[in-house]
Design a protein around this motif. Structure first.
Motif, PDB file in Angstrom:
ATOM      1  N   ILE A  60       0.835  -1.204   0.000  1.00  0.00           N
ATOM      2  CA  ILE A  60       0.000   0.000   0.000  1.00  0.00           C
ATOM      3  C   ILE A  60       0.868   1.252   0.000  1.00  0.00           C
ATOM      4  CG2 ILE A  60      -1.597   1.353   1.413  1.00  0.00           C
ATOM      5  CD1 ILE A  60      -2.918  -1.306   2.212  1.00  0.00           C
ATOM      6  N   THR A  61       1.943   1.242   0.786  1.00  0.00           N
ATOM      7  CA  THR A  61       2.870   2.377   0.795  1.00  0.00           C
ATOM      8  C   THR A  61       3.472   2.594  -0.585  1.00  0.00           C
ATOM      9  OG1 THR A  61       3.423   1.986   3.118  1.00  0.00           O
ATOM     10  CG2 THR A  61       4.977   3.296   1.832  1.00  0.00           C
ATOM     11  N   GLY A  62       3.864   1.492  -1.240  1.00  0.00           N
ATOM     12  CA  GLY A  62       4.439   1.599  -2.575  1.00  0.00           C
ATOM     13  C   GLY A  62       3.449   2.126  -3.593  1.00  0.00           C
ATOM     14  N   ALA A  63       2.194   1.671  -3.508  1.00  0.00           N
ATOM     15  CA  ALA A  63       1.174   2.132  -4.454  1.00  0.00           C
ATOM     16  C   ALA A  63       0.908   3.625  -4.297  1.00  0.00           C
ATOM     17  CB  ALA A  63      -0.118   1.334  -4.265  1.00  0.00           C
ATOM     18  N   LEU A  64       0.834   4.091  -3.049  1.00  0.00           N
ATOM     19  CA  LEU A  64       0.637   5.523  -2.803  1.00  0.00           C
ATOM     20  C   LEU A  64       1.814   6.339  -3.340  1.00  0.00           C
ATOM     21  CD1 LEU A  64      -0.830   5.531   0.828  1.00  0.00           C
ATOM     22  CD2 LEU A  64      -1.979   6.353  -1.239  1.00  0.00           C
ATOM     23  N   SER A  65       3.005   5.834  -3.143  1.00  0.00           N
ATOM     24  CA  SER A  65       4.191   6.529  -3.616  1.00  0.00           C
ATOM     25  C   SER A  65       4.190   6.609  -5.145  1.00  0.00           C
ATOM     26  CB  SER A  65       5.457   5.807  -3.131  1.00  0.00           C
ATOM     27  OG  SER A  65       6.615   6.451  -3.610  1.00  0.00           O
ATOM     28  N   PHE A  66       3.808   5.523  -5.807  1.00  0.00           N
ATOM     29  CA  PHE A  66       3.789   5.514  -7.265  1.00  0.00           C
ATOM     30  C   PHE A  66       2.743   6.480  -7.805  1.00  0.00           C
ATOM     31  CE2 PHE A  66       2.421   3.721 -11.370  1.00  0.00           C
ATOM     32  CZ  PHE A  66       3.630   3.768 -12.041  1.00  0.00           C
ATOM     33  N   ALA A  67       1.561   6.504  -7.182  1.00  0.00           N
ATOM     34  CA  ALA A  67       0.521   7.430  -7.604  1.00  0.00           C
ATOM     35  C   ALA A  67       0.987   8.881  -7.429  1.00  0.00           C
ATOM     36  CB  ALA A  67      -0.758   7.189  -6.807  1.00  0.00           C
ATOM     37  N   THR A  68       1.713   9.145  -6.349  1.00  0.00           N
ATOM     38  CA  THR A  68       2.258  10.483  -6.114  1.00  0.00           C
ATOM     39  C   THR A  68       3.234  10.872  -7.213  1.00  0.00           C
ATOM     40  OG1 THR A  68       2.035  10.226  -3.714  1.00  0.00           O
ATOM     41  CG2 THR A  68       3.567  11.917  -4.491  1.00  0.00           C
ATOM     42  N   CYS A  69       4.065   9.918  -7.634  1.00  0.00           N
ATOM     43  CA  CYS A  69       5.013  10.170  -8.721  1.00  0.00           C
ATOM     44  C   CYS A  69       4.289  10.562 -10.001  1.00  0.00           C
ATOM     45  CB  CYS A  69       5.881   8.935  -8.960  1.00  0.00           C
ATOM     46  SG  CYS A  69       7.041   9.105 -10.336  1.00  0.00           S
ATOM     47  N   LEU A  96       8.335  -1.658  -3.440  1.00  0.00           N
ATOM     48  CA  LEU A  96       7.403  -2.171  -2.438  1.00  0.00           C
ATOM     49  C   LEU A  96       6.130  -2.772  -3.033  1.00  0.00           C
ATOM     50  CD1 LEU A  96       7.631   0.563   0.353  1.00  0.00           C
ATOM     51  CD2 LEU A  96       9.007  -1.516   0.047  1.00  0.00           C
ATOM     52  N   ALA A  97       5.767  -2.365  -4.241  1.00  0.00           N
ATOM     53  CA  ALA A  97       4.522  -2.855  -4.834  1.00  0.00           C
ATOM     54  C   ALA A  97       4.789  -3.554  -6.163  1.00  0.00           C
ATOM     55  CB  ALA A  97       3.543  -1.702  -5.024  1.00  0.00           C
ATOM     56  N   GLY A  98       5.970  -4.165  -6.291  1.00  0.00           N
ATOM     57  CA  GLY A  98       6.344  -4.817  -7.534  1.00  0.00           C
ATOM     58  C   GLY A  98       6.578  -6.309  -7.371  1.00  0.00           C
ATOM     59  N   PRO A  99       7.357  -6.897  -8.255  1.00  0.00           N
ATOM     60  CA  PRO A  99       7.587  -8.346  -8.255  1.00  0.00           C
ATOM     61  C   PRO A  99       8.206  -8.891  -6.974  1.00  0.00           C
ATOM     62  CG  PRO A  99       8.303  -7.370 -10.323  1.00  0.00           C
ATOM     63  CD  PRO A  99       7.984  -6.229  -9.407  1.00  0.00           C
ATOM     64  N   LEU A 100       9.033  -8.095  -6.291  1.00  0.00           N
ATOM     65  CA  LEU A 100       9.648  -8.584  -5.056  1.00  0.00           C
ATOM     66  C   LEU A 100       8.583  -8.972  -4.045  1.00  0.00           C
ATOM     67  CD1 LEU A 100      12.131  -9.117  -3.287  1.00  0.00           C
ATOM     68  CD2 LEU A 100      12.100  -6.692  -2.640  1.00  0.00           C
ATOM     69  N   ALA A 101       7.563  -8.133  -3.885  1.00  0.00           N
ATOM     70  CA  ALA A 101       6.478  -8.436  -2.950  1.00  0.00           C
ATOM     71  C   ALA A 101       5.679  -9.649  -3.411  1.00  0.00           C
ATOM     72  CB  ALA A 101       5.564  -7.220  -2.807  1.00  0.00           C
ATOM     73  N   ALA A 102       5.377  -9.701  -4.714  1.00  0.00           N
ATOM     74  CA  ALA A 102       4.575 -10.807  -5.241  1.00  0.00           C
ATOM     75  C   ALA A 102       5.289 -12.150  -5.077  1.00  0.00           C
ATOM     76  CB  ALA A 102       4.260 -10.553  -6.721  1.00  0.00           C
ATOM     77  N   ILE A 157      -4.889   4.629  -7.039  1.00  0.00           N
ATOM     78  CA  ILE A 157      -5.442   4.821  -5.696  1.00  0.00           C
ATOM     79  C   ILE A 157      -6.799   4.150  -5.550  1.00  0.00           C
ATOM     80  CG2 ILE A 157      -6.333   6.572  -4.100  1.00  0.00           C
ATOM     81  CD1 ILE A 157      -4.125   8.441  -5.125  1.00  0.00           C
ATOM     82  N   VAL A 158      -7.628   4.241  -6.570  1.00  0.00           N
ATOM     83  CA  VAL A 158      -8.996   3.733  -6.486  1.00  0.00           C
ATOM     84  C   VAL A 158      -9.068   2.214  -6.634  1.00  0.00           C
ATOM     85  CG1 VAL A 158     -11.250   3.753  -7.632  1.00  0.00           C
ATOM     86  CG2 VAL A 158     -10.035   5.889  -7.236  1.00  0.00           C
ATOM     87  N   THR A 159      -8.175   1.631  -7.437  1.00  0.00           N
ATOM     88  CA  THR A 159      -8.272   0.191  -7.714  1.00  0.00           C
ATOM     89  C   THR A 159      -7.285  -0.651  -6.921  1.00  0.00           C
ATOM     90  OG1 THR A 159      -6.760   0.359  -9.611  1.00  0.00           O
ATOM     91  CG2 THR A 159      -9.111   0.638 -10.048  1.00  0.00           C
ATOM     92  N   VAL A 160      -6.013  -0.288  -6.930  1.00  0.00           N
ATOM     93  CA  VAL A 160      -4.980  -1.149  -6.351  1.00  0.00           C
ATOM     94  C   VAL A 160      -5.073  -1.220  -4.825  1.00  0.00           C
ATOM     95  CG1 VAL A 160      -2.494  -1.481  -6.057  1.00  0.00           C
ATOM     96  CG2 VAL A 160      -3.415  -0.780  -8.283  1.00  0.00           C
ATOM     97  N   ILE A 161      -5.126  -0.084  -4.181  1.00  0.00           N
ATOM     98  CA  ILE A 161      -5.028  -0.049  -2.721  1.00  0.00           C
ATOM     99  C   ILE A 161      -6.188  -0.775  -2.031  1.00  0.00           C
ATOM    100  CG2 ILE A 161      -5.037   1.488  -0.714  1.00  0.00           C
ATOM    101  CD1 ILE A 161      -3.312   3.407  -2.371  1.00  0.00           C
ATOM    102  N   PRO A 162      -7.458  -0.561  -2.412  1.00  0.00           N
ATOM    103  CA  PRO A 162      -8.538  -1.316  -1.747  1.00  0.00           C
ATOM    104  C   PRO A 162      -8.418  -2.823  -1.923  1.00  0.00           C
ATOM    105  CG  PRO A 162      -9.417   0.578  -2.945  1.00  0.00           C
ATOM    106  CD  PRO A 162      -7.985   0.445  -3.358  1.00  0.00           C
ATOM    107  N   ILE A 163      -8.010  -3.268  -3.115  1.00  0.00           N
ATOM    108  CA  ILE A 163      -7.882  -4.708  -3.355  1.00  0.00           C
ATOM    109  C   ILE A 163      -6.786  -5.305  -2.468  1.00  0.00           C
ATOM    110  CG2 ILE A 163      -7.188  -6.431  -5.078  1.00  0.00           C
ATOM    111  CD1 ILE A 163      -8.531  -4.647  -7.191  1.00  0.00           C
ATOM    112  N   VAL A 164      -5.653  -4.610  -2.376  1.00  0.00           N
ATOM    113  CA  VAL A 164      -4.551  -5.092  -1.535  1.00  0.00           C
ATOM    114  C   VAL A 164      -4.990  -5.173  -0.081  1.00  0.00           C
ATOM    115  CG1 VAL A 164      -2.256  -4.515  -0.649  1.00  0.00           C
ATOM    116  CG2 VAL A 164      -2.739  -4.283  -3.091  1.00  0.00           C
TER     117      VAL A 164
END
Length: 386
Positions: A60-69, A96-102, A157-164
């Motif tokens: 979630i932290t990674g997704a927020l950071s990417f959206a900010t970028c 944080l929200a890429g292949p390493l986590a998966a 923000i709308v799709t990735v974070i709630p699902i995670v």
């Protein structure tokens, strides 16, 4: 979603940024070089975090950071600002929200078919590569790259974070599920269940052989992937038509990841690596023959199949030799070396700018990959974690 935008769609920003910021191809590809270097330096920290902290919180932290970028780059007035944003917020999102986590999640959840699980987990990047280039090229054509980035930031923000938040859990135990028979937990006894020191990891052959074997392949793939739109443009292929090629590459990569992941549970990893590297070498040769648009679909498919073996095979090798408890740590330590692959897009772009053709770049990668791939012979099969 994140990797589909970040890496598979990066190639479609090259021409708009060249025009707006009066930059060369090699200048723009320096963005990816900076990103990969910083990701490589920071990946050991991210890997250790995956083994010790909430993976859900990290994603979630990674997704927020990417959206900010994405949101901030839409306001950029010069190329150096994009480099700075990609080198900070983009890097955090990718780590944080890429292949390493998966892959770490797959390694911690599955045992008997871990290779298949890692292959399926890594399919997400390729599905993103299939879908997002079509979306991104459509949005850029209709709204321009700046408004496109704002739309994509909102979508993350709308799709990735709630699902995670709803789905992700670190281990089966957190979900009240009994681990598979034979699965190593933190209370297990044995080499694969113990967290091991960094020094112990880097002294082992099973660490260095994958590094030497995979980095040149990843370098060549990165060069092809990020230069694919300019390469196709040289062959008089339009942007929208190129997006179909990139999507073909991504969907074949999905099939490749499933295939290599499934086979990693059954066959010698060296045989599978040999198959992937052979296809990649044949692709590089094919790309020097000035293929037609129809033949470019074959090129895209070959690239996708070969690249589909990278993450599942690397993950399966690390899982087999180091076990799940240290999976994130080992993959993180490999990160600084895979950073070397970042130079691939820049090398290809620089050669194209200097010589007017990509042919020398593809030939250079052939010369490097052939000898380095032979080191895989030294990776002997063995029981997991030993």
């Amino acid at each position: 979603v994140i990797f589909g935008i970040a890496f598979f769609s990066f190639t479609f920003y090259v021409e708009p940024w060249r025009a707006e910021f009066n930059a060369s191809r090699s200048d723009i590809f320096l963005i990816l070089v900076a990103v990969q270097i910083i990701m490589g330096v920071a990946s050991p920290i991210a890997g250790r975090a995956m083994d010790r902290m909430s993976i859900r919180g990290l994603i979630i932290t990674g997704a927020l950071s990417f959206a900010t970028c994405l949101a901030l780059t839409s306001q950029a007035t010069s190329l150096w600002q994009i480099i700075a944003l990609y080198g900070s917020f983009f890097v955090l999102g990718g780590l944080l929200a890429g292949p390493l986590a998966a892959q770490t999640l797959a390694a911690k959840w599955f045992f008997s078919r871990r290779g298949m699980a890692i292959g399926l987990a890594s399919v997400g990047t390729s599905l993103g590569g299939f879908i997002m280039p079509l979306v991104v090229t459509y949005l850029i054509a209709d709204y321009g790259w700046r408004h496109t980035n704002l739309i994509l930031a909102a979508a993350v923000i709308v799709t990735v974070i709630p699902i995670v938040w709803v789905i992700i859990r670190n281990t089966p135990q957190e979900k009240g599920i009994t681990p598979e028979s034979g699965f190593e937990t933190s209370d297990s006894i044995g080499p694969s269940s113990r967290k091991i020191s960094t020094m112990t990891i880097i002294k082992r052959r099973a660490f260095w052989v994958p590094v030497v074997a995979f980095v040149p392949m990843m370098t060549a793939f990165g060069a092809i992937q990020q230069n694919f739109a300019p390469y196709a443009a040289d062959l008089q292929v339009g942007l929208q038509a190129t997006s179909y090629l990139v999507s073909t590459m991504a969907i074949v990569m999905v099939l490749g990841k499933i295939f290599f992941g499934m086979m990693a549970d059954k066959l010698d990893h060296r045989i599978l690596y040999g198959l992937a590297v052979t296809v990649l070498l044949a692709t590089l040769v094919f790309m020097t023959t000035l293929p037609t648009y129809g033949q470019l679909f074959i090129v895209a498919g070959m690239v996708g199949f070969a690249a589909g073996g990278f993450l599942p095979l690397l993950g399966a090798i690390i899982g087999r030799h180091f076990g799940p408890q240290s999976f994130g740590q080992v993959m993180g330590l490999i990160g600084p070396f895979t950073t070397l692959a970042a130079i691939g897009p820049w090398i290809a772009g620089y050669i194209r700018d200097s010589l007017g053709s990509y042919d020398i770049a593809w030939q250079l990668f052939l010369v490097v990959i052939i000898p380095t791939s032979l080191i895989i012979i030294l990776l002997k099969p063995q029981p997991e974690g030993e």
